[in-house]
Design an enzyme around this catalytic site. Sequence first.
Site, PDB file in Angstrom:
ATOM      1  N   ASN A  11      40.111  40.511  37.738  1.00  0.00           N
ATOM      2  CA  ASN A  11      39.011  39.695  38.267  1.00  0.00           C
ATOM      3  C   ASN A  11      38.555  40.363  39.558  1.00  0.00           C
ATOM      4  O   ASN A  11      39.245  40.294  40.569  1.00  0.00           O
ATOM      5  CB  ASN A  11      39.505  38.263  38.518  1.00  0.00           C
ATOM      6  CG  ASN A  11      38.444  37.399  39.180  1.00  0.00           C
ATOM      7  OD1 ASN A  11      37.297  37.821  39.342  1.00  0.00           O
ATOM      8  ND2 ASN A  11      38.827  36.186  39.552  1.00  0.00           N
ATOM      9  N   TRP A  12      37.395  41.003  39.472  1.00  0.00           N
ATOM     10  CA  TRP A  12      36.928  41.781  40.632  1.00  0.00           C
ATOM     11  C   TRP A  12      36.206  40.919  41.656  1.00  0.00           C
ATOM     12  O   TRP A  12      35.692  41.444  42.654  1.00  0.00           O
ATOM     13  CB  TRP A  12      36.060  42.950  40.160  1.00  0.00           C
ATOM     14  CG  TRP A  12      36.877  44.043  39.513  1.00  0.00           C
ATOM     15  CD1 TRP A  12      38.257  44.135  39.523  1.00  0.00           C
ATOM     16  CD2 TRP A  12      36.414  45.190  38.787  1.00  0.00           C
ATOM     17  NE1 TRP A  12      38.668  45.260  38.847  1.00  0.00           N
ATOM     18  CE2 TRP A  12      37.551  45.931  38.383  1.00  0.00           C
ATOM     19  CE3 TRP A  12      35.146  45.659  38.437  1.00  0.00           C
ATOM     20  CZ2 TRP A  12      37.452  47.114  37.646  1.00  0.00           C
ATOM     21  CZ3 TRP A  12      35.047  46.848  37.698  1.00  0.00           C
ATOM     22  CH2 TRP A  12      36.184  47.562  37.319  1.00  0.00           C
ATOM     23  N   LYS A  13      36.130  39.621  41.393  1.00  0.00           N
ATOM     24  CA  LYS A  13      35.548  38.686  42.363  1.00  0.00           C
ATOM     25  C   LYS A  13      34.254  39.264  42.940  1.00  0.00           C
ATOM     26  O   LYS A  13      33.453  39.822  42.205  1.00  0.00           O
ATOM     27  CB  LYS A  13      36.591  38.348  43.437  1.00  0.00           C
ATOM     28  CG  LYS A  13      37.883  37.816  42.795  1.00  0.00           C
ATOM     29  CD  LYS A  13      38.847  37.192  43.747  1.00  0.00           C
ATOM     30  CE  LYS A  13      40.055  36.679  42.964  1.00  0.00           C
ATOM     31  NZ  LYS A  13      41.044  35.982  43.774  1.00  0.00           N
ATOM     32  N   HIS A  98      37.736  29.102  37.641  1.00  0.00           N
ATOM     33  CA  HIS A  98      38.629  29.751  38.605  1.00  0.00           C
ATOM     34  C   HIS A  98      38.780  28.841  39.828  1.00  0.00           C
ATOM     35  O   HIS A  98      37.833  28.137  40.204  1.00  0.00           O
ATOM     36  CB  HIS A  98      38.044  31.108  39.013  1.00  0.00           C
ATOM     37  CG  HIS A  98      38.999  31.908  39.834  1.00  0.00           C
ATOM     38  ND1 HIS A  98      39.141  31.712  41.192  1.00  0.00           N
ATOM     39  CD2 HIS A  98      39.888  32.873  39.495  1.00  0.00           C
ATOM     40  CE1 HIS A  98      40.077  32.541  41.646  1.00  0.00           C
ATOM     41  NE2 HIS A  98      40.534  33.250  40.633  1.00  0.00           N
ATOM     42  N   GLU A 100      38.625  29.386  42.858  1.00  0.00           N
ATOM     43  CA  GLU A 100      37.600  29.590  43.902  1.00  0.00           C
ATOM     44  C   GLU A 100      36.311  28.867  43.521  1.00  0.00           C
ATOM     45  O   GLU A 100      35.604  28.349  44.389  1.00  0.00           O
ATOM     46  CB  GLU A 100      37.384  31.092  44.129  1.00  0.00           C
ATOM     47  CG  GLU A 100      38.570  31.702  44.872  1.00  0.00           C
ATOM     48  CD  GLU A 100      38.871  33.152  44.547  1.00  0.00           C
ATOM     49  OE1 GLU A 100      38.001  33.871  44.030  1.00  0.00           O
ATOM     50  OE2 GLU A 100      40.027  33.576  44.815  1.00  0.00           O
ATOM     51  N   GLU A 170      46.996  29.767  37.608  1.00  0.00           N
ATOM     52  CA  GLU A 170      46.870  30.451  38.889  1.00  0.00           C
ATOM     53  C   GLU A 170      47.160  29.464  40.022  1.00  0.00           C
ATOM     54  O   GLU A 170      46.261  28.707  40.443  1.00  0.00           O
ATOM     55  CB  GLU A 170      45.448  30.990  39.064  1.00  0.00           C
ATOM     56  CG  GLU A 170      45.081  32.067  38.072  1.00  0.00           C
ATOM     57  CD  GLU A 170      44.040  33.025  38.646  1.00  0.00           C
ATOM     58  OE1 GLU A 170      44.267  34.232  38.569  1.00  0.00           O
ATOM     59  OE2 GLU A 170      43.027  32.573  39.196  1.00  0.00           O
ATOM     60  N   GLY A 176      45.846  35.885  46.398  1.00  0.00           N
ATOM     61  CA  GLY A 176      45.457  36.691  47.551  1.00  0.00           C
ATOM     62  C   GLY A 176      46.396  36.564  48.733  1.00  0.00           C
ATOM     63  O   GLY A 176      46.064  36.977  49.842  1.00  0.00           O
ATOM     64  N   SER A 215      48.702  37.153  43.029  1.00  0.00           N
ATOM     65  CA  SER A 215      49.474  38.248  43.628  1.00  0.00           C
ATOM     66  C   SER A 215      50.291  39.047  42.600  1.00  0.00           C
ATOM     67  O   SER A 215      51.400  39.487  42.885  1.00  0.00           O
ATOM     68  CB  SER A 215      50.371  37.723  44.750  1.00  0.00           C
ATOM     69  OG  SER A 215      49.569  37.175  45.787  1.00  0.00           O
ATOM     70  N   GLY A 236      43.656  39.787  40.679  1.00  0.00           N
ATOM     71  CA  GLY A 236      42.587  40.003  41.644  1.00  0.00           C
ATOM     72  C   GLY A 236      42.735  41.350  42.331  1.00  0.00           C
ATOM     73  O   GLY A 236      42.420  42.406  41.764  1.00  0.00           O
ATOM     74  N   GLY A 237      43.231  41.320  43.554  1.00  0.00           N
ATOM     75  CA  GLY A 237      43.295  42.519  44.398  1.00  0.00           C
ATOM     76  C   GLY A 237      43.844  43.759  43.713  1.00  0.00           C
ATOM     77  O   GLY A 237      43.273  44.856  43.852  1.00  0.00           O
TER      78      GLY A 237
END
Length: 256
Positions: A11-13, A98, A100, A170, A176, A215, A236-237
């Site tokens: 997920n490149w957000k 998601h 967010e 999640e 994150g 994470s 994510g990251g």
Amino acid sequence: MAKRVPFVCGNWKMHHGVEATRKQVRALVEGIGRLQGKVEVAVAPVATTLFAACEVARGSPVKIAAQNVHWAEKGAFTGEWSVAHLVELGVTHAICGHSERRALFGDDDTTVPKRVRAALDGGLVPIACVGESLKEREESRTAQVVGRQTEAILEIVKPDEVERLVLAYEPVWAIGTGKNATPTQAQEVHAQIRALLAKRFGAKAELVRLQYGGSVKPDNAAELLREPDVDGALVGGASLEAPSLLAIGEGGMQRA
Ligand code: 13P
């Protein structure tokens, strides 16, 4: 137990632009060989780069996902896009709900199921997200919150389509933060989700892939994906660079 093909999705957000998206998708296409047929790999780039991402991934096993999708076919919904808009590009998956989106943009147990329903109707694979906040975990409300979010989604899924659904657990406190859920914590919630699936869909529950997100990195993926109900990861990251996402995919090879 049914064999579920492990599935990792980046997920490149709100990160890579067009150039970086092209470069990273190309690197995934070139590097996926060793995972092919064993672990499914997708990425969800920024909406403005989906066209370019689909162009680069076309004909390869790398799948392109959207980070969101609206439930209406078309209309006055500024800032949204429909399933048809995604399908026309070659997008095959859509993240729905998601945390967010839930925390910052008002998604909830009414709108998330609508997004999932539209995705299923239009032939996209929904990656439907659930997860508790730190406060909810500290108040021992994880099972209640995840149960409520999951039930709201399962309510709109028909038995003959449930195996297309992907659910992502999640925990918000793990996103994150560098502090992933332990494999035991992840498995506990995944087993709860599997039980909810089984209650509604019987044996078909065994066909549904459950991703863990929060994470996930190359060095913890294998231990998380060793758990019986952790069938993949939403990352994510650590997905922003292709080699890192592919290394996480390697963590799923043991299940393949
Ligand atoms: P991180 O992997 O950066 O914790 O993000 C997880 C996530 O939100 C994926 O959807």
